[in-house]
Scaffold this motif. Structure first.
Motif, short mmCIF file in Angstrom:
data_model
loop_
_atom_site.label_atom_id
_atom_site.label_comp_id
_atom_site.label_asym_id
_atom_site.label_seq_id
_atom_site.Cartn_x
_atom_site.Cartn_y
_atom_site.Cartn_z
N HIS A 67 0.82 -1.22 0.00
CA HIS A 67 0.00 0.00 0.00
C HIS A 67 0.85 1.27 0.00
N CYS A 68 2.00 1.23 -0.64
CA CYS A 68 2.89 2.39 -0.67
C CYS A 68 2.38 3.41 -1.69
N GLY A 69 2.15 4.62 -1.23
CA GLY A 69 1.68 5.67 -2.11
C GLY A 69 2.67 6.01 -3.21
N ALA A 70 3.94 5.99 -2.89
CA ALA A 70 4.97 6.28 -3.90
C ALA A 70 5.00 5.21 -4.98
N VAL A 71 4.93 3.96 -4.58
CA VAL A 71 4.91 2.87 -5.55
C VAL A 71 3.63 2.96 -6.39
N GLY A 72 2.54 3.33 -5.75
CA GLY A 72 1.30 3.53 -6.49
C GLY A 72 1.46 4.63 -7.53
N ALA A 73 2.11 5.70 -7.14
CA ALA A 73 2.34 6.82 -8.07
C ALA A 73 3.23 6.37 -9.23
N LEU A 74 4.22 5.56 -8.95
CA LEU A 74 5.10 5.05 -10.01
C LEU A 74 4.32 4.19 -11.00
N ASN A 75 3.38 3.42 -10.48
CA ASN A 75 2.67 2.46 -11.31
C ASN A 75 1.37 2.99 -11.92
N ARG A 76 0.75 3.92 -11.24
CA ARG A 76 -0.55 4.42 -11.71
C ARG A 76 -0.50 5.84 -12.22
N GLY A 77 0.59 6.54 -11.93
CA GLY A 77 0.67 7.95 -12.33
C GLY A 77 -0.18 8.80 -11.41
N GLY A 78 -0.68 9.88 -11.94
CA GLY A 78 -1.55 10.74 -11.15
C GLY A 78 -0.82 11.72 -10.26
N ILE A 79 0.46 11.97 -10.56
CA ILE A 79 1.21 12.92 -9.73
C ILE A 79 1.72 14.10 -10.55
N ASP A 80 1.05 14.36 -11.64
CA ASP A 80 1.47 15.49 -12.49
C ASP A 80 1.44 16.81 -11.75
N HIS A 81 0.58 16.93 -10.77
CA HIS A 81 0.48 18.16 -9.99
C HIS A 81 1.54 18.25 -8.89
N LEU A 82 2.39 17.24 -8.79
CA LEU A 82 3.45 17.18 -7.77
C LEU A 82 4.80 17.07 -8.48
N PRO A 83 5.33 18.16 -9.03
CA PRO A 83 6.56 18.06 -9.83
C PRO A 83 7.78 17.59 -9.03
N ALA A 84 7.90 17.97 -7.78
CA ALA A 84 9.05 17.51 -7.00
C ALA A 84 8.95 16.01 -6.74
N MET A 85 7.77 15.53 -6.41
CA MET A 85 7.57 14.09 -6.18
C MET A 85 7.81 13.33 -7.48
N ARG A 86 7.33 13.83 -8.59
CA ARG A 86 7.53 13.17 -9.88
C ARG A 86 9.02 13.05 -10.19
N GLY A 87 9.78 14.11 -9.93
CA GLY A 87 11.22 14.07 -10.16
C GLY A 87 11.94 13.14 -9.20
N TRP A 88 11.48 13.10 -7.96
CA TRP A 88 12.09 12.23 -6.94
C TRP A 88 11.90 10.76 -7.29
N LEU A 89 10.70 10.42 -7.70
CA LEU A 89 10.38 9.02 -7.96
C LEU A 89 10.93 8.52 -9.28
N ARG A 90 11.28 9.42 -10.20
CA ARG A 90 11.77 9.03 -11.51
C ARG A 90 10.83 7.99 -12.13
N PRO A 91 9.54 8.36 -12.33
CA PRO A 91 8.56 7.40 -12.84
C PRO A 91 9.00 6.73 -14.14
N GLN A 92 8.65 5.47 -14.23
CA GLN A 92 8.92 4.69 -15.42
C GLN A 92 7.63 3.99 -15.82
N PRO A 93 7.40 3.80 -17.10
CA PRO A 93 6.19 3.09 -17.51
C PRO A 93 6.20 1.68 -16.96
N ARG A 94 5.07 1.26 -16.46
CA ARG A 94 4.94 -0.09 -15.90
C ARG A 94 3.73 -0.77 -16.53
N ASP A 95 3.69 -2.09 -16.42
CA ASP A 95 2.53 -2.83 -16.88
C ASP A 95 1.38 -2.60 -15.90
#
Length: 157
Positions: A67-95
């Motif tokens: 239930h990690c919110g950061a892992v959820g953000a990495l996998n589901r997106g939805g953090i476009d309004h959080l530019p610092a978090m988006r940069g911190w997590l270095r999102p990658q496309p996931r299945d």
């Protein structure tokens, strides 16, 4: 040293049974370990360096959780309004995400953070000399179970 998420549901003393003051802890959003770069040092890099080279820790645990919110953000997106978090997590496309608790995704995230940590030159050197051991753990918030990263799976401790 215990590296884990900033999530307050992760109570390291309860998970490890450690006495107060016996763990050197580092918490980050999503237990993210930034890549090693002397051109762009971070607080996290400095903390790991201090623990390994100054304190001489002999074990590092990187612990993720369900239930990690950061892992959820990495996998589901939805953090476009959080530019610092988006940069911190270095999102990658996931299945597609199948488990709402994000267990498999969280375990994969722990593996990725271990890879980053093992790329720190002083960590790699200490591991090669047998002076440091690095572990990946996963804490399931619903069950309280802790599992450890083995070669091909996470196995209960």
């Amino acid at each position: 040293m215990f590296i884990t998420c900033a999530d307050s549901r992760i109570v390291t003393a309860a998970i490890t049974g450690a006495e107060p003051g016996s763990l050197f802890e580092m918490r980050t959003a999503g237990n993210v370990i930034p890549p090693y770069s002397l051109h762009a040092p971070t607080s996290e890099m400095a903390t790991i360096e201090f623990a390994v080279l100054q304190l001489g820790v002999s074990e590092i645990v990187v612990c993720g959780h369900s239930h990690c919110g950061a892992v959820g953000a990495l996998n589901r997106g939805g953090i476009d309004h959080l530019p610092a978090m988006r940069g911190w997590l270095r999102p990658q496309p996931r299945d597609g995400v199948n488990d709402p608790a994000l267990r498999a995704e969280g375990q994969q995230h722990v593996r990725a953070q271990l890879d980053v940590l093992l790329a720190y030159p002083f960590v790699a050197e200490k591991v090669a000399k047998g002076e440091l051991r690095v572990h990946g753990w996963f804490y399931d918030i619903e069950t309280g179970e802790v599992s450890a990263c083995a070669e091909h799976a996470f196995l209960p401790l």
